[in-house]
Design a protein around this motif. Structure first.
Motif, PDB file in Angstrom:
ATOM      1  N   ILE A 199       1.070  -1.325   0.224  1.00 14.78           N
ATOM      2  CA  ILE A 199       0.239   0.014   0.323  1.00 14.78           C
ATOM      3  C   ILE A 199       1.052   1.515   0.196  1.00 14.78           C
ATOM      4  O   ILE A 199       0.675   1.750  -0.446  1.00 14.78           O
ATOM      5  CB  ILE A 199      -1.019  -0.220   1.265  1.00 14.78           C
ATOM      6  CG1 ILE A 199      -1.836  -1.063   1.060  1.00 14.78           C
ATOM      7  CG2 ILE A 199      -1.715   0.769   1.070  1.00 14.78           C
ATOM      8  CD1 ILE A 199      -2.901  -1.138   2.295  1.00 14.78           C
ATOM      9  N   VAL A 200       1.953   1.529   1.175  1.00 19.61           N
ATOM     10  CA  VAL A 200       3.273   2.646   0.784  1.00 19.61           C
ATOM     11  C   VAL A 200       3.838   2.521  -0.365  1.00 19.61           C
ATOM     12  O   VAL A 200       4.117   3.446  -0.822  1.00 19.61           O
ATOM     13  CB  VAL A 200       3.837   2.402   1.929  1.00 19.61           C
ATOM     14  CG1 VAL A 200       4.941   2.765   2.328  1.00 19.61           C
ATOM     15  CG2 VAL A 200       3.040   2.332   3.392  1.00 19.61           C
ATOM     16  N   ILE A 201       4.296   1.680  -0.536  1.00 19.25           N
ATOM     17  CA  ILE A 201       4.958   1.959  -2.769  1.00 19.25           C
ATOM     18  C   ILE A 201       4.489   1.969  -2.838  1.00 19.25           C
ATOM     19  O   ILE A 201       4.453   2.783  -4.294  1.00 19.25           O
ATOM     20  CB  ILE A 201       5.661   0.959  -2.230  1.00 19.25           C
ATOM     21  CG1 ILE A 201       6.634   0.491  -1.342  1.00 19.25           C
ATOM     22  CG2 ILE A 201       6.433   0.709  -3.700  1.00 19.25           C
ATOM     23  CD1 ILE A 201       7.476  -0.932  -0.910  1.00 19.25           C
ATOM     24  N   GLY A 202       2.835   1.638  -3.407  1.00 24.40           N
ATOM     25  CA  GLY A 202       2.467   1.430  -4.601  1.00 24.40           C
ATOM     26  C   GLY A 202       1.236   2.719  -4.433  1.00 24.40           C
ATOM     27  O   GLY A 202       0.870   3.293  -5.761  1.00 24.40           O
ATOM     28  N   THR A 203       1.602   3.831  -3.180  1.00 23.13           N
ATOM     29  CA  THR A 203       0.246   5.108  -3.496  1.00 23.13           C
ATOM     30  C   THR A 203       0.645   5.831  -4.286  1.00 23.13           C
ATOM     31  O   THR A 203      -0.108   6.212  -5.262  1.00 23.13           O
ATOM     32  CB  THR A 203      -0.251   5.555  -1.959  1.00 23.13           C
ATOM     33  OG1 THR A 203      -0.023   4.074  -1.113  1.00 23.13           O
ATOM     34  CG2 THR A 203      -0.206   6.987  -1.987  1.00 23.13           C
ATOM     35  N   ALA A 204       1.541   6.392  -4.414  1.00 24.40           N
ATOM     36  CA  ALA A 204       2.348   7.378  -5.816  1.00 24.40           C
ATOM     37  C   ALA A 204       1.755   6.507  -6.714  1.00 24.40           C
ATOM     38  O   ALA A 204       2.170   7.895  -7.660  1.00 24.40           O
ATOM     39  CB  ALA A 204       3.475   7.815  -4.957  1.00 24.40           C
ATOM     40  N   GLY A 205       2.622   5.779  -6.417  1.00 27.46           N
ATOM     41  CA  GLY A 205       2.338   5.061  -9.027  1.00 27.46           C
ATOM     42  C   GLY A 205       1.269   5.097  -8.979  1.00 27.46           C
ATOM     43  O   GLY A 205       0.388   5.540 -10.325  1.00 27.46           O
TER      44      GLY A 205
END
Length: 332
Positions: A199-205
């Motif tokens: 969730i954290v890594i994929g948010t901006a992407g």
């Protein structure tokens, strides 16, 4: 197509040679080397190190040789599958990286799937319901995702999880499985710990992909061929999927060039904040300690994956969009 692939493979060789020279030069530019950094750290801690051992290691790994000779030894070793020796971990580079590559690939792959599954339907909905309340709401959420740094979101989630639920969301597995061989219980523990990093890594992407898909699809929907299809009575879903959606997916394919290296490198800062057992923190630590063979080999792997990814994306784009051709020349 075959000639184009051969040409790209031929040009990839000098490209990688130049990249290897640049990587080796940059790693060599800072004053000193790993051994001098290690001595300084030990002296700061009040410990002593046998100078004979340091000199022996310098001699063993060729630090008494000229820079050019060491560069050629490094490149020839990589061609034979020998990426050198990690001085900090006192292990071959392949063993140091190999223990973390699989976890990094798992985190990156799940993040990519999560990003596409979330961004694709939201982007299509925003484009086909332009200026609706749903479009405004999703746009606001997307802008929040773009504006919030990943490491800050990781810190917030860590605090909330500890404050509200009394649990720690660090690491990719429970403490008892660290350093243990893979088992079913360990695999289940990894899956349970994947949720927060993904969730954290994929948010901006996800937020960036939603905005790009919406913009590209809106541009295609306003073109004359779509208007003509609607005027002829083509069903709305078919008029959307047949060409506009297909043409707006070009950037998905173009992203392959950056996806492949990111699968191995992972999100470095987030991995440090969440204490993830991935390769990102390993690379940063190697650069800080001047563990040159570990850092240099890692960067070369990323360079090779980037070259391969760009080639794959170029070929896939020609298959997806007939307007893109591999060779130049006039269109008849």
């Amino acid at each position: 197509m075959f000639r184009y692939v051969l040409f790209r493979l031929a040009t990839a060789v000098p490209t990688l040679i130049l990249i290897s020279m640049l990587i080796f030069t940059i790693i060599e530019l800072p004053p000193g080397n790993y051994f001098e950094t290690y001595l300084a750290e030990q002296e700061a801690l009040g410990e002593t190190v046998d100078p004979a051992k340091i000199e022996f290691m310098k001699e063993t790994y060729g630090f008494d040789k000229p820079v050019v000779e060491r560069y050629f030894d490094w490149v020839v070793g990589m061609l034979h599958g020998d990426f050198g020796y990690s001085f900090e971990y006192e292990l071959p580079v392949t063993e140091v990286i190999g223990s973390r590559v699989y976890l990094t690939m798992l985190v990156s792959f799940v993040t990519i799937v999560f990003t596409w599954l979330v961004a694709f339907p939201i982007g299509v909905y925003s484009a086909t319901h332009k200026y609706s309340w749903g479009d405004y709401g999703l746009t606001f959420v997307g802008l929040l995702g773009l504006a919030t740094p990943n490491f800050l979101l990781a810190l917030i989630l860590m605090y909330l999880a500890n404050r509200w639920f009394g649990i720690s969301i660090g690491h990719l597995m429970d403490q008892q499985y660290l350093g243990e061989p893979m088992s079913w219980d360990k695999f289940v523990s990894i899956l349970q710990h994947l949720i927060i990093p993904v969730i954290v890594i994929g948010t901006a992407g996800t937020a960036a992909m939603i905005r790009r898909l919406r913009a590209n699809l809106l541009d295609e929907l306003q073109k004359q061929y779509v208007i003509t299809a609607r005027a002829k009575g083509v069903p709305p879903f078919r008029a959307l999927v047949k060409y506009p959606l297909r043409m707006s997916l070009n950037f998905f394919i173009a992203d392959i060039g950056s996806i492949l290296p990111s699968v191995i490198s992972g999100a470095e800062v987030v991995a440090i904040v969440l204490s993830l057992e991935t390769t990102g923190p390993l690379l940063i630590r190697a650069l800080k300690s001047q563990d040159m063979y570990l850092a240099g080999s890692f960067l070369m792997i990323l360079a090779v994956l980037t070259v391969i990814g760009v080639l794959i994306s170029d070929i896939a784009l020609t298959l997806l969009d007939p307007r893109i051709r591999l060779s130049g020349g006039r269109t008849r």
